[in-house]
Design a protein around this motif. Structure first.
Motif, PDB file in Angstrom:
ATOM      1  N   ILE A 192      36.779  13.802 -22.727  1.00 22.41           N
ATOM      2  CA  ILE A 192      35.427  14.286 -23.032  1.00 22.41           C
ATOM      3  C   ILE A 192      34.824  14.940 -21.795  1.00 22.41           C
ATOM      4  O   ILE A 192      34.160  15.976 -21.875  1.00 22.41           O
ATOM      5  CB  ILE A 192      34.548  13.122 -23.529  1.00 22.41           C
ATOM      6  N   ASP A 193      35.079  14.334 -20.629  1.00 23.68           N
ATOM      7  CA  ASP A 193      34.577  14.895 -19.374  1.00 23.68           C
ATOM      8  C   ASP A 193      35.098  16.320 -19.186  1.00 23.68           C
ATOM      9  O   ASP A 193      34.346  17.252 -18.900  1.00 23.68           O
ATOM     10  CB  ASP A 193      35.019  13.987 -18.219  1.00 23.68           C
ATOM     11  N   LEU A 194      36.431  16.490 -19.398  1.00 23.62           N
ATOM     12  CA  LEU A 194      37.018  17.825 -19.243  1.00 23.62           C
ATOM     13  C   LEU A 194      36.455  18.787 -20.279  1.00 23.62           C
ATOM     14  O   LEU A 194      36.169  19.947 -19.977  1.00 23.62           O
ATOM     15  CB  LEU A 194      38.543  17.749 -19.379  1.00 23.62           C
ATOM     16  N   TYR A 195      36.274  18.292 -21.504  1.00 29.91           N
ATOM     17  CA  TYR A 195      35.704  19.111 -22.570  1.00 29.91           C
ATOM     18  C   TYR A 195      34.323  19.597 -22.168  1.00 29.91           C
ATOM     19  O   TYR A 195      33.974  20.769 -22.317  1.00 29.91           O
ATOM     20  CB  TYR A 195      35.627  18.265 -23.844  1.00 29.91           C
ATOM     21  N   TRP A 196      33.549  18.678 -21.588  1.00 32.73           N
ATOM     22  CA  TRP A 196      32.173  18.979 -21.153  1.00 32.73           C
ATOM     23  C   TRP A 196      32.166  19.971 -19.993  1.00 32.73           C
ATOM     24  O   TRP A 196      31.273  20.801 -19.870  1.00 32.73           O
ATOM     25  CB  TRP A 196      31.532  17.655 -20.750  1.00 32.73           C
ATOM     26  N   LEU A 197      33.213  19.886 -19.145  1.00 29.84           N
ATOM     27  CA  LEU A 197      33.283  20.811 -18.003  1.00 29.84           C
ATOM     28  C   LEU A 197      33.709  22.204 -18.445  1.00 29.84           C
ATOM     29  O   LEU A 197      33.216  23.204 -17.942  1.00 29.84           O
ATOM     30  CB  LEU A 197      34.287  20.304 -16.968  1.00 29.84           C
ATOM     31  N   ILE A 198      34.683  22.256 -19.379  1.00 28.88           N
ATOM     32  CA  ILE A 198      35.358  23.523 -19.642  1.00 28.88           C
ATOM     33  C   ILE A 198      34.743  24.262 -20.819  1.00 28.88           C
ATOM     34  O   ILE A 198      34.461  25.455 -20.744  1.00 28.88           O
ATOM     35  CB  ILE A 198      36.867  23.268 -19.898  1.00 28.88           C
ATOM     36  N   MET A 199      34.520  23.557 -21.936  1.00 28.51           N
ATOM     37  CA  MET A 199      34.232  24.271 -23.181  1.00 28.51           C
ATOM     38  C   MET A 199      32.881  25.000 -23.228  1.00 28.51           C
ATOM     39  O   MET A 199      32.774  25.991 -23.942  1.00 28.51           O
ATOM     40  CB  MET A 199      34.380  23.329 -24.385  1.00 28.51           C
ATOM     41  N   PRO A 200      31.821  24.573 -22.522  1.00 26.79           N
ATOM     42  CA  PRO A 200      30.578  25.364 -22.604  1.00 26.79           C
ATOM     43  C   PRO A 200      30.739  26.796 -22.109  1.00 26.79           C
ATOM     44  O   PRO A 200      29.830  27.597 -22.271  1.00 26.79           O
ATOM     45  CB  PRO A 200      29.600  24.594 -21.723  1.00 26.79           C
ATOM     46  N   ASN A 201      31.892  27.122 -21.502  1.00 28.01           N
ATOM     47  CA  ASN A 201      32.097  28.487 -21.041  1.00 28.01           C
ATOM     48  C   ASN A 201      32.558  29.418 -22.152  1.00 28.01           C
ATOM     49  O   ASN A 201      32.845  30.582 -21.920  1.00 28.01           O
ATOM     50  CB  ASN A 201      33.123  28.500 -19.908  1.00 28.01           C
ATOM     51  N   TYR A 202      32.658  28.869 -23.372  1.00 30.17           N
ATOM     52  CA  TYR A 202      33.053  29.698 -24.504  1.00 30.17           C
ATOM     53  C   TYR A 202      31.813  30.383 -25.050  1.00 30.17           C
ATOM     54  O   TYR A 202      30.853  29.723 -25.438  1.00 30.17           O
ATOM     55  CB  TYR A 202      33.683  28.809 -25.573  1.00 30.17           C
ATOM     56  N   HIS A 203      31.801  31.708 -25.014  1.00 27.10           N
ATOM     57  CA  HIS A 203      30.572  32.410 -25.364  1.00 27.10           C
ATOM     58  C   HIS A 203      30.672  33.234 -26.638  1.00 27.10           C
ATOM     59  O   HIS A 203      29.680  33.713 -27.130  1.00 27.10           O
ATOM     60  CB  HIS A 203      30.155  33.340 -24.220  1.00 27.10           C
ATOM     61  N   ALA A 204      31.894  33.406 -27.161  1.00 27.28           N
ATOM     62  CA  ALA A 204      32.045  34.348 -28.268  1.00 27.28           C
ATOM     63  C   ALA A 204      31.328  33.835 -29.510  1.00 27.28           C
ATOM     64  O   ALA A 204      31.022  32.668 -29.654  1.00 27.28           O
ATOM     65  CB  ALA A 204      33.518  34.551 -28.561  1.00 27.28           C
ATOM     66  N   GLU A 205      31.083  34.753 -30.441  1.00 28.47           N
ATOM     67  CA  GLU A 205      30.481  34.379 -31.723  1.00 28.47           C
ATOM     68  C   GLU A 205      31.518  33.613 -32.534  1.00 28.47           C
ATOM     69  O   GLU A 205      32.671  34.034 -32.637  1.00 28.47           O
ATOM     70  CB  GLU A 205      30.088  35.658 -32.476  1.00 28.47           C
TER      71      GLU A 205
END
Lengths: 396, 381
Positions: A333-346
């Motif tokens: 979850i920590d890695l998910y929280w670090l990495i995934m908010p950088n996904y910006h596409a629609e």
């Protein structure tokens, strides 16, 4: 030097570990590839997440092995092989990372020259954040890890046959060199792969934050494997709950360390309130991410802290197994929280996100396979280690 | 003094012996006994079948109390009783409170542990134990190990215990006695007097420190001087004013009285005696910015910097003001106009004319014709 007879008998691991690993890897990869076709950018980030998990467990385990040599610990000698098995993930990291190198353009904003041209901040970061240097860093870091893994585990395995005490001394030297190298390389890796996803943001404590998660992930993987082997009678009968207690105490200490570092990073940025730093947290405070942020505090700190607080909990195999699995989950979850908010596409179809379990599952499959194969190759007990006798006698 | 039997003690020579002795004592069924070793022997908890200490619960309880006390106090003080904005943060700024909460938690938990240990295990305020000051204690605190079975044990029987201790390998069996105290020292008159004396001395010392010592000046250096300070009473002059009034019939340098003071307009045109050179305009600018700009604005637009605390004056760039002669402006500086007070006492004659010249410069700058701007540009200024 007197030869000590440890009555060691090898016991085969059940084949199911290997088959489970293969099944997880195949299912994970298939679903992951389907995801890649549906939403390339998101599933590339997922692949990166799985890669980061393997770095955490593999390199973290190598760090734990070297820590034992440098600290001169006795208690962990009888279970050092389990840690070494997990560290065997290290050479595969070089292969697993290569698909990401072909997709630097889809992952990293700074890799686009036209984006850099109109951005002053990226221009001044360009001497570090450019594709060529990034690839060089990837190979330098990966080869350094592999080199130290090779030297240390080879000596450790050689000692089983030659019983040569000098090998321990050599390994202590390698470990003493590896620890500062590890400090630098893990910072470089975390900055390259995770922090530079948002190239405007910076946090000087980020390397330490990732290090805390790394040690937790590898330590809980080792704890889970040790408890599982302990329960099924694979370990030497002289390995008792006192050894388990030490693992539990170390886990507990690193949970506190993670909480301390995570809070320090947050509080300094929150207090200074500089817009060039706070936006990173604000991104993680928007929409659904606020729940992930709050859940992270509970899952990564409050729950494992409460579970491991009392003394009996650190010895009880059942609770220890639960805590170890829980922390690996929390690290994901920590890695998910670090990495995934950088996904910006629609997002055209949010149901695609149900496939996000795929790559982490494949990563866990890789860990199972690596563990099974390295178990086959060597003894579960480092028979030649001069500290083994004291390690087996270890009492609290 | 009467002596009573406390228990029977035996000495053992190796750590293995003492662990063996401890477990045999448990097996035999003795409950009131203790083991003495010069250092913590590993495995002793198991051998003595000791239950885990309950002290941890006390620590946990007090730690949680500390957490809640700290959070409650900070919430009460910072958000309810005296809300203050610090660094643009919310009143109840949780991240900033966490370090303090942590420290109070640790403080209360540690204090509870130490005080709980003293109270429950060392029987505070007792400061002595029967085995103290015996040859047994001297040995077990250097290089031997010992067991002492107390006669408070229900199974205690002198000969039986001695036999048992010898059978498990004990050497130097010793009976330990303690003196029965007949008087209770705490009610001793001398002790009470001493306590009262200590209380008086302590409170007197604290009173002196807080009320006298704190206010003594260690070094005055040049803080107190033999001089008059403005607006303070003095004994030097009979009227007790330290600030002196003007002597009647005198005129200060540069403040020659204005002959048309009090009139609405000067009856004749007064000629500007000063030359608007660079030095004069610099003086005018300095004085304008000091005395005029607060209300008239830095450029004479009447854009007061007082944010409505005083009525805004009209612009100095109106046609009316521009067509006035210099004498008129001078007249207003001395006399004041409407709510504008007189500046006669603050600004001397030369400075008044310099201000008039500077106002002319401002007016020119705001109302220059394109040709004049062209000329100024060519001259490069």
């Amino acid at each position: 030097m007197s030869e000590v007879n440890y009555d060691y008998k090898t016991k085969e691991l059940p084949k199911s570990v290997f088959t489970t690993g293969i099944a997880l890897l195949i299912i994970g990869t298939v679903f992951g590839v389907i995801g890649l076709y549906l939403d390339t950018q998101r599933f590339l980030l997922n692949y990166l997440l799985a890669f980061a998990l393997l770095i955490s467990v593999g390199v973290g385990a190598l760090f734990l092995v070297t820590l034992e040599y440098v600290a001169g610990a006795d208690w962990s000698v009888p279970i050092r092989r389990v840690t070494e098995f997990f560290s065997s993930t290290v050479p595969y990291l070089l292969i697993i990372g290569i698909p990401l190198l072909f997709n630097i353009g889809s992952l990293f904003h700074w890799s686009h020259p036209e984006a850099v041209a109109e951005d002053k901040i990226l221009q001044s970061k360009a001497p570090y954040l450019n594709t060529t240097f990034f690839i060089i860093r990837f190979f330098v870091v990966g080869l350094l890890w592999t080199l130290f893994w090779f030297l240390i585990t080879r000596n450790s395995r050689k000692q089983d046959i030659t019983k040569d005490q000098v090998l321990t001394k050599i390994n202590i030297r390698y470990s003493a060199i590896f620890i500062p190298v590890f400090a630098i390389t893990i910072s470089v890796a975390s900055i390259d792969w995770i922090m530079s996803l948002d190239p405007h943001w910076f946090s000087t404590i980020f390397g330490v934050y990732f290090f805390a998660g790394t040690v937790l992930a590898s330590l809980s993987a080792v704890t889970y494997a040790v408890v599982k082997l302990f329960e099924n009678g694979y370990l030497h009968p002289k390995i008792t709950k006192d050894h388990l207690y030490s693992l539990g105490a170390l886990l507990f200490a690193f949970i506190n360390f993670w909480g301390y570092i995570a809070f320090s990073q947050y509080m300094l940025i929150w207090y200074a309130n500089l817009p060039e730093e706070t936006f990173w947290y604000l991104n993680r405070w928007e929409g659904m991410w606020i729940y992930v942020s709050l859940i992270l505090i509970i899952v990564h700190f409050v729950v494992p802290y409460s579970v491991l607080l009392s003394q009996p909990a650190k010895m009880d195999p059942k609770r220890l197994k639960f805590a170890a699995l829980w922390i690996i989950f929390a690290h994901l979850i920590d890695l998910y929280w670090l990495i995934m908010p950088n996904y910006h596409a629609e997002n055209s179809n949010p149901w695609v996100y149900l496939l996000e379990f795929a790559f982490p599952m494949a990563a866990i499959g890789v860990l199972c396979i690596v563990f099974y194969l390295s178990y086959k190759k060597s003894n579960l007990l480092p028979l030649g280690d001069p500290k083994l006798e004291r390690g087996l006698k270890f009492k609290l | 003094m009467e002596k009573k039997l406390f228990g029977v003690a035996a000495i053992f020579t190796t750590p293995d012996d003492i662990i063996n002795a401890a477990s045999s004592t448990v097996k035999k069924g003795y409950t009131k006994y203790d083991v003495y070793t010069p250092y913590p022997v590993h495995g002793m908890d198991n051998a003595m079948k000791l239950k885990p200490s309950k002290l941890g619960y006390l620590t946990l309880g007090f730690g949680l109390t500390g957490t809640f006390i700290a959070l409650f106090f900070m919430w009460w003080m910072m958000a309810m009783d005296y809300p203050m904005i610090i660094g643009g943060k919310p009143f109840f700024a949780l991240p900033a409170f966490i370090p303090v909460t942590f420290e109070v938690t640790v403080l209360l938990a540690t204090l509870a542990t130490v005080i709980g240990m003293l109270t429950f295990f060392f029987y505070f305020p007792n400061n002595s134990h029967p085995v103290h000051d015996t040859s047994f204690m001297k040995k077990v605190s250097s290089d031997k190990y010992g067991v002492c079975i107390e006669c408070a044990d229900p199974k205690f029987e002198l000969e039986g215990v001695k036999e048992f201790l010898t059978s498990v390998g004990g050497i130097e069996i010793e009976e330990i006695y303690y003196a029965v105290k007949t008087e209770q020292r705490i009610f001793d008159p001398k002790f009470i007097t001493f306590l009262i004396g200590v209380a008086i001395a302590t409170s007197g010392g604290i009173y002196f420190a807080l009320n006298k010592l704190m206010y003594m000046e260690p070094f005055t250096w040049m803080q107190t001087q033999q001089k008059l300070s403005a607006q303070a009473e003095t004994k030097f002059f009979t009227d007790k004013f330290s600030m002196r009034p003007k002597i009647a019939g005198t005129v200060a340098r540069g403040f020659i009285p204005y002959e048309y003071k009090g009139l609405a307009l000067p009856p004749v045109e007064i000629v500007n005696p000063s030359v608007p050179d660079e030095k004069n305009l610099a003086l005018g600018k300095k004085k304008y910015l000091t005395f005029c700009s607060p209300c008239h604005g830095n450029h004479g637009d009447g854009d007061s910097r007082l944010r409505g605390q005083f009525p805004n004056p009209p612009s100095l760039h109106s046609l009316k003001v521009r067509e006035w002669n210099d004498g008129n402006l001078y007249h207003i500086i001395v006399n004041g106009q409407n709510v504008m007070p007189s500046y006669e006492s603050q600004i001397n004659v030369a400075e008044r004319w310099a201000i008039v010249n500077y106002i002319r410069v401002l007016q020119k700058a705001k109302n220059a014709s394109p040709e004049e701007i062209e000329i100024a540009r060519k001259e490069g200024k």
